[in-house]
Motif scaffolding. Structure first.
Motif, mmCIF file in Angstrom:
data_model
loop_
_atom_site.group_PDB
_atom_site.id
_atom_site.type_symbol
_atom_site.label_atom_id
_atom_site.label_comp_id
_atom_site.label_asym_id
_atom_site.label_seq_id
_atom_site.Cartn_x
_atom_site.Cartn_y
_atom_site.Cartn_z
ATOM 1 N N LYS A 74 0.832 -1.195 0.000
ATOM 2 C CA LYS A 74 0.000 0.000 0.000
ATOM 3 C C LYS A 74 0.870 1.250 0.000
ATOM 4 O O LYS A 74 1.897 1.315 0.662
ATOM 5 N N LEU A 75 0.429 2.261 -0.746
ATOM 6 C CA LEU A 75 1.147 3.528 -0.824
ATOM 7 C C LEU A 75 0.950 4.321 0.461
ATOM 8 O O LEU A 75 -0.180 4.591 0.862
ATOM 9 N N LYS A 76 2.060 4.696 1.102
ATOM 10 C CA LYS A 76 1.998 5.448 2.360
ATOM 11 C C LYS A 76 2.731 6.777 2.194
ATOM 12 O O LYS A 76 3.940 6.802 1.946
ATOM 13 N N LEU A 77 1.996 7.873 2.319
ATOM 14 C CA LEU A 77 2.576 9.212 2.202
ATOM 15 C C LEU A 77 3.015 9.701 3.571
ATOM 16 O O LEU A 77 2.210 9.784 4.493
ATOM 17 N N LYS A 78 4.308 10.019 3.676
ATOM 18 C CA LYS A 78 4.858 10.512 4.940
ATOM 19 C C LYS A 78 5.694 11.756 4.671
ATOM 20 O O LYS A 78 6.514 11.785 3.747
ATOM 21 N N LEU A 79 5.463 12.784 5.487
ATOM 22 C CA LEU A 79 6.205 14.033 5.334
ATOM 23 C C LEU A 79 7.700 13.801 5.488
ATOM 24 O O LEU A 79 8.506 14.394 4.752
ATOM 25 N N ASN A 80 8.076 12.935 6.419
ATOM 26 C CA ASN A 80 9.481 12.659 6.675
ATOM 27 C C ASN A 80 10.174 12.097 5.432
ATOM 28 O O ASN A 80 11.337 12.407 5.152
ATOM 29 N N TYR A 81 9.436 11.285 4.670
ATOM 30 C CA TYR A 81 9.983 10.717 3.441
ATOM 31 C C TYR A 81 10.335 11.829 2.456
ATOM 32 O O TYR A 81 11.432 11.846 1.882
ATOM 33 N N PHE A 82 9.417 12.784 2.249
ATOM 34 C CA PHE A 82 9.643 13.855 1.281
ATOM 35 C C PHE A 82 10.751 14.801 1.744
ATOM 36 O O PHE A 82 11.497 15.338 0.922
ATOM 37 N N LEU A 83 10.873 15.006 3.053
ATOM 38 C CA LEU A 83 11.953 15.843 3.572
ATOM 39 C C LEU A 83 13.314 15.188 3.316
ATOM 40 O O LEU A 83 14.273 15.855 2.895
ATOM 41 N N LYS A 84 13.385 13.884 3.537
ATOM 42 C CA LYS A 84 14.635 13.159 3.279
ATOM 43 C C LYS A 84 14.934 13.098 1.780
ATOM 44 O O LYS A 84 16.096 13.224 1.375
ATOM 45 N N PHE A 85 13.897 12.908 0.981
ATOM 46 C CA PHE A 85 14.076 12.889 -0.468
ATOM 47 C C PHE A 85 14.601 14.242 -0.938
ATOM 48 O O PHE A 85 15.474 14.311 -1.813
ATOM 49 N N SER A 86 14.089 15.321 -0.342
ATOM 50 C CA SER A 86 14.571 16.666 -0.662
ATOM 51 C C SER A 86 16.034 16.834 -0.269
ATOM 52 O O SER A 86 16.809 17.478 -0.975
ATOM 53 N N GLY A 87 16.409 16.244 0.874
ATOM 54 C CA GLY A 87 17.802 16.312 1.326
ATOM 55 C C GLY A 87 18.741 15.621 0.350
ATOM 56 O O GLY A 87 19.814 16.141 0.029
#
Length: 264
Positions: free
Chosen positions: A122-135
């Motif tokens: 299942k697709l799980k959207l997490k803010l922490n994921y996008f912050l790390k991806f941005s890093g």
């Protein structure tokens, strides 16, 4: 080489049997629109400032400076040039920032959808994921900026030096893209920035005999499909169809790479 062939077949089978393909394609499309919109937003401003610089460059004549009034005119022209240059720098920074944000959001989502497709989860959207991806994206952005700085400080009119700089720039970009793509594959696997970079550099070198053939397979698929579509170039709306197929191939390439990375 079994890992390359096996996962090549598996990637196509997995790609079209999971519901998140549509979401991944939507993210690719939105990134495309975001980049085009960002460019259109800043291009007029860049063109206007470029025209100002051209006009000022043509009007400045140091030999015609006679008296205080001429010096004031020259000073005003130099101020206009300085303002135009600052505006160009700010506009370019804004363009980079908009593209960076678009990449972090839409490409980050696309990679996350690819992870769900590959793992059948299942697709799980997490803010922490996008912050790390941005890093992680920031790291590679800085590496890319470093190349531009090297190019700017090594501009030369000498033909041999220009050729050397072109070879260096192309080699730099290819090596950077090689490790960057691998790092994103490792990132969506573990969601750890430094671990993904470490694995990208270590395994990218240690398992080059696996990754290079994988990238070659991906390039061959893109080449064959693009040439096949070129045959039907006169068909109405073929460009739109080509864009959709290109997005599908981008998602497939990530699925293929992630399947390979999971077995290493």
């Amino acid at each position: 080489m079994k890992i390359i062939y096996k996962n090549f077949l598996k990637s196509w089978n997995v790609l079209f049997k999971w519901k998140y393909l549509g979401l991944a394609l939507l993210a690719e499309f939105l990134f495309f629109i975001a980049v085009i919109t960002s460019w259109l937003f800043v291009s007029n401003r860049l063109i206007q400032n470029y025209d100002i610089l051209q006009e000022m460059a043509g009007s400045i004549n140091p030999d015609s400076i006679i008296g205080e009034e001429s010096l004031q005119i020259l000073s005003g022209q130099l101020n206009v040039i300085q303002f135009a240059l600052k505006d160009i720098y700010l506009t370019l920074f804004l363009l980079v920032l908009l593209v960076f944000i678009s990449f972090a959001v839409f490409k980050g989502f696309s990679w996350l959808a690819v992870k769900s497709i590959t793992n059948k989860e299942k697709l799980k959207l997490k803010l922490n994921y996008f912050l790390k991806f941005s890093g992680l994206t920031l790291f590679w952005t800085l590496i890319l900026v470093l190349l531009f700085i090297v190019i700017i400080f090594n501009i030369s009119s000498d033909a041999a030096e220009k050729m050397g700089m072109e070879i260096f720039s192309i080699s730099y970009l290819l090596i950077m893209l090689y490790f960057a793509v691998i790092s994103y594959a490792y990132f969506v696997k573990d969601e750890k920035i430094w671990k993904s970079l470490k694995n990208a550099f270590l395994n990218g070198i240690k398992r080059i005999y696996i990754f290079v053939p994988v990238f070659l397979v991906i390039l061959i698929v893109f080449f064959l499909v693009s040439n096949l579509l070129a045959i039907f170039s006169r068909i109405p709306y073929i460009s739109f169809i080509f864009i959709i197929i290109f997005f599908v191939l981008c998602v497939w390439a990530r699925v293929y790479l992630l399947l390979v990375v999971k077995e290493l």
